[in-house]
Design an enzyme around this catalytic site. Sequence first.
Site, short mmCIF file in Angstrom:
data_model
loop_
_atom_site.label_atom_id
_atom_site.label_comp_id
_atom_site.label_asym_id
_atom_site.label_seq_id
_atom_site.Cartn_x
_atom_site.Cartn_y
_atom_site.Cartn_z
N ASP A 103 0.87 -1.08 -0.02
CA ASP A 103 0.00 0.01 -0.11
C ASP A 103 0.77 1.44 -0.18
OD1 ASP A 103 0.67 -0.82 1.92
OD2 ASP A 103 -0.71 0.08 3.40
N GLU A 169 -0.62 -2.09 5.32
CA GLU A 169 0.79 -2.63 6.74
C GLU A 169 0.33 -0.98 7.04
OE1 GLU A 169 3.54 -1.34 9.29
OE2 GLU A 169 3.41 -0.25 6.70
NI NI Z 1 6.36 1.41 5.93
#
Ligand code: NI
Length: 434
Positions: A103, A169
Amino acid sequence: MKKILSLILIIAVQQSVAQVNPKFQAKIDQQAKDLEGKVIEWRRHLHEFPELSNRETKTGAYIAEHLKKLGLEVQYPVAKTGVVALLKGAKPGPVIALRADIDALPVTERNSLPFASKVKTNFNGQETGVMHACGHDTHTAILMAVAEILSKNKSDLKGTVKFIFQPAEEGAPAGEEGGAALMVKEGVLGNPSVDVIFGMHIMSIAPLGTISYKPAGMMAAADWFSITVKGRQAHGSAPWMSIDPIVVSAQILTGLQTIISRQTELTKEAAVITIGRIQSGIRENIIPEEAFMAGTIRTLDVEMQDKIHEKIRLTATKIAESAGATAEVSIDKKFPLTYNDPALTEKMVPSLYKAAGKEKVIQIPAVTGSEDFSEYQKVVPGLFFFVGAMPPNQDPNTVPSHHTPDFMIDESAMLTGLKAMLNVTLDYMYLPTK
Ligand code: NI
């Protein structure tokens, strides 16, 4: 003496068995070098078209397509937009998981690179650019390359490799599940059951070509907490009519500072308590009824983490009680401790040496930032390390940090990262214990 000599010889032989043979290693190194151009190309594509957490649909499809072409068993989507692929080696052996996060962030890129992101979006009601400002594009490109190289060497592989391309994440949008926790919940560590997991993070602020790691607690556990103090409202001219939640909050705030400085064994591990937000009141001459504060706790040891939570509750409630107020404490565990299994770390460090050169592999102090790779390490032993990518002629003191519009990495670091991921995987397969 002779016995000792032969013993040393046996140990030496065993240690060499712990790693793949030099000929195979040379072949892998060459294949990594040959694929470098492709890795850069993939990374640039991902960089130009970044997607926010839990919205990585094009990214996921791009990865899945690559893995399918390699002939892997591909599952997509997993945990919203993630991709999981299995590569079965020709020989029996362990199940090794490799993880990359995919991401990007709501940051507007500020540079003139031809592949700079021009993507715009609305995030939390604000217009913003989208940028791979943490380097997850490099992690994705590297893991795509690991999959390609290992697929080519299937006949030499012992066991199974599970490639985990994980969304979100940086944290799922409010009200959504996501990230490593959701991957684990959806069973990514099972079927077949994972024995070990490896992951890496590119570091724009670490010297180019270095690899850094720390055994045991490497990146902190992050918890968010809030305290609501309730008192009694009164006129500002008559505080004796009130139970002043602002003064109680000030006492609590000071009390919290003594948890780390006076009550925590600081030689064991570091810890942080920060209050980042405090809100109360509406005008000068009104003592309000309520005060609110919120902050974060960072710890590097699970036992210390539990103790600190307990002490925050105790400090807040007892100080409030002494003033006739109440304090409601809420603690939300955001990310667990990124814990590198010490025995595993020790075994794998020589594999990192082969990737970066022994003098460039550095053991570092713990970092108080967090990483959701820790969710996997809660379940299976794992190793996480940093790959330095600071562009040359940058001052380490002023180099733009991660999550900023000027974030920049030197792409040559990706070859080091690629070799490191390949080495830990192959060496682990050839460990004598397996
Ligand atoms: Ni990172």
